[in-house]
Design a protein around this motif. Structure first.
Motif, PDB file in Angstrom:
ATOM      1  N   UNK A  56       1.272  -1.222  -0.273  1.00  0.00           N
ATOM      2  CA  UNK A  56       0.230  -0.017   0.144  1.00  0.00           C
ATOM      3  C   UNK A  56       0.990   1.520  -0.261  1.00  0.00           C
ATOM      4  N   UNK A  57       0.509   2.456  -0.552  1.00  0.00           N
ATOM      5  CA  UNK A  57       1.020   3.631   0.060  1.00  0.00           C
ATOM      6  C   UNK A  57       0.335   4.411   1.632  1.00  0.00           C
ATOM      7  N   UNK A  58       1.512   4.393   1.868  1.00  0.00           N
ATOM      8  CA  UNK A  58       1.680   4.899   3.641  1.00  0.00           C
ATOM      9  C   UNK A  58       1.925   6.084   3.917  1.00  0.00           C
ATOM     10  N   UNK A  59       0.961   7.297   4.599  1.00  0.00           N
ATOM     11  CA  UNK A  59       1.902   8.791   4.636  1.00  0.00           C
ATOM     12  C   UNK A  59       2.046   8.318   5.686  1.00  0.00           C
ATOM     13  N   UNK A  60       2.735   8.486   6.857  1.00  0.00           N
ATOM     14  CA  UNK A  60       2.461   8.390   8.517  1.00  0.00           C
ATOM     15  C   UNK A  60       3.987   9.368   8.788  1.00  0.00           C
ATOM     16  N   UNK A  61       3.556   9.991   9.902  1.00  0.00           N
ATOM     17  CA  UNK A  61       4.302  10.517  11.291  1.00  0.00           C
ATOM     18  C   UNK A  61       4.078   9.509  12.368  1.00  0.00           C
ATOM     19  N   UNK A  62       5.321   9.868  13.421  1.00  0.00           N
ATOM     20  CA  UNK A  62       5.830   9.223  14.301  1.00  0.00           C
ATOM     21  C   UNK A  62       4.637   9.560  15.563  1.00  0.00           C
ATOM     22  N   UNK A  63       4.054   8.513  16.054  1.00  0.00           N
ATOM     23  CA  UNK A  63       3.235   7.916  17.323  1.00  0.00           C
ATOM     24  C   UNK A  63       3.391   7.377  18.096  1.00  0.00           C
ATOM     25  N   UNK A  64       4.680   8.492  19.517  1.00  0.00           N
ATOM     26  CA  UNK A  64       4.787   7.594  20.679  1.00  0.00           C
ATOM     27  C   UNK A  64       3.882   7.067  22.410  1.00  0.00           C
ATOM     28  N   UNK A  65       3.895   5.842  22.338  1.00  0.00           N
ATOM     29  CA  UNK A  65       2.913   5.828  23.732  1.00  0.00           C
ATOM     30  C   UNK A  65       0.874   6.056  22.915  1.00  0.00           C
ATOM     31  N   UNK A  66       0.194   5.966  23.809  1.00  0.00           N
ATOM     32  CA  UNK A  66      -1.006   6.348  24.400  1.00  0.00           C
ATOM     33  C   UNK A  66      -1.561   7.254  23.105  1.00  0.00           C
ATOM     34  N   UNK A  67      -2.614   7.647  22.263  1.00  0.00           N
ATOM     35  CA  UNK A  67      -3.115   8.589  21.563  1.00  0.00           C
ATOM     36  C   UNK A  67      -4.311   8.250  20.788  1.00  0.00           C
TER      37      UNK A  67
END
Length: 393
Positions: A56-67
């Motif tokens: 797939x194509x994935x546009x992402x940014x980091x996510x640390x912990x719950x959210x």
């Protein structure tokens, strides 16, 4: 002459006439030879175990912990019944990494898929649709909404292998589909046609529970998630491997209002999940019986020769003199011809080996174990073919 004697006489005449014997041999060769050849050339992995798709194509940014990851799929290009557009939390932007994805499809509504092992269905609605993934430890809750205020829970899943620091964002996948066409008055179908999927996202937010874990501004990155191509000469991937289908390069743009336009191809899921079916791209049983279809030609020739040979040689007079009741003669000829054609027609499904190598392993000692069965060209050769196909819309 009674019917029993007529049957015996016709059976004897069937095998004593050279032309009918040659026609029968041609029928056997067409039926058995072509069926065995077709089965030997058929290959399918559809029965060797689950096959996973993670392209797939994935546009992402980091996510640390719950959210919480929230986005609205404003529109989606309907490139297929199982085209997918939605939000995802993934361990890394690589194929095979653990993930949770919440998506919309053009024909199957909202779906929540966790690591290609769990699928939960939401409402049967299409874009525009609000989507939301909330993480609490290793537990993820998917929700959907029509207005962004009143939320409906799709389901809750647990992915034990997702690390604390993961990647959250938007994705688009568009699996190959069969597309009908019309050209100069002729119609047909292009199998497994690749199309680039497209979706527009707005109101995209990534909210983390810890203020210190918030991602930096402009941290969005693009990745075409796909496994490495299979190297020539390398061992064949096993059932748990991720299959590599053709992939059209995807991409994304973002305007000043925060609206993302994401394009991509590929697929997400596995056999029985995400619209992936165990059915192969061709009907393997029908393909293995192609010899039986062509063997009908030999059956027609055989029937003509068997019925008319006595007229050609002039022996029909002796036959009718011995059996004045012509109904018995015709019934006996029909029974003998029908029985022979029926038995020959069963040959494609009989336990003939389609691979000498496989059979020699079972018969190397000159005897066969009671637990060893001679492989049928349909049952053994059809166990290895191309990738699973899409389920019907």
């Amino acid at each position: 002459m009674n019917l029993r004697r007529a049957l015996r006489a016709e059976w004897t005449k069937f095998w004593s006439v050279r032309s009918t014997t040659l026609a029968l041999l041609a029928m056997v060769l067409l039926t058995l030879g072509l069926s065995t050849l077709a089965a030997s050339l058929s290959h399918s992995d559809a029965y060797e175990g689950p096959i996973t798709y993670d392209q797939l194509h994935f546009v992402h940014e980091p996510m640390t912990g719950d959210g919480t990851l929230t986005a609205r799929v404003a529109s989606q290009k309907a490139t297929g019944a199982w085209a997918k557009a939605g939000i995802m939390v993934k361990a890394s932007p690589t194929a095979g990494a653990p993930y949770v994805a919440l998506m919309v499809t053009p024909a199957h509504g909202v779906r929540l898929i966790a690591d290609a092992t769990t699928e939960l269905a939401g409402t049967a609605t299409t874009a525009p649709r609000w989507l939301q993934l909330t993480r609490s430890g290793q537990t993820f809750t998917g929700a959907e909404s029509a207005d962004g205020s009143s939320w409906r829970t799709v389901g809750t899943v647990t992915v034990a292998d997702l690390p604390t620091r993961a990647w959250a964002g938007l994705f688009v996948a568009s699996p190959p589909t069969d597309v009908p066409f019309a050209l100069q008055g002729r119609t047909g179908t292009v199998s497994r046609y690749l199309q680039l999927g497209e979706a527009n996202f707005d109101h995209v937010t990534v909210a983390v529970a810890s203020a210190g874990a918030a991602p930096p501004a402009d941290a969005w990155r693009d990745s075409d998630v796909t496994p490495p191509p299979h190297q020539r000469g390398a061992p064949k991937p096993g059932p748990e491997a991720i299959i590599n289908i053709d992939l059209l390069p995807g991409g994304s743009t973002r305007d000043g209002n925060g609206t993302f336009t994401v394009t991509g191809s590929g697929d997400l899921g596995r056999a029985g999940i995400g619209g992936v079916s165990l059915a192969g791209p061709t009907d393997l049983v029908r393909q293995s019986l192609v010899g039986a279809q062509l063997g009908i030609i030999g059956a027609v020739v055989l029937g003509v020769l068997f019925i008319t040979s006595e007229y050609r040689t002039g022996t029909i007079g002796a036959t009718l003199a011995a059996s004045p009741r012509r109904g018995h003669v015709l019934a006996a000829k029909t029974a003998v011809l029908t029985g022979v054609v029926f038995v020959v027609g069963l040959l494609p499904a009989s336990p003939w080996p389609c691979s000498p190598r496989r059979w020699s392993a079972a018969t190397a000692t000159g005897r066969r174990s009671s637990r060893t069965r001679r492989p049928s060209p349909i049952r053994s050769c059809c166990a290895q073919s191309s990738a699973p196909r899409r389920s019907s819309p």
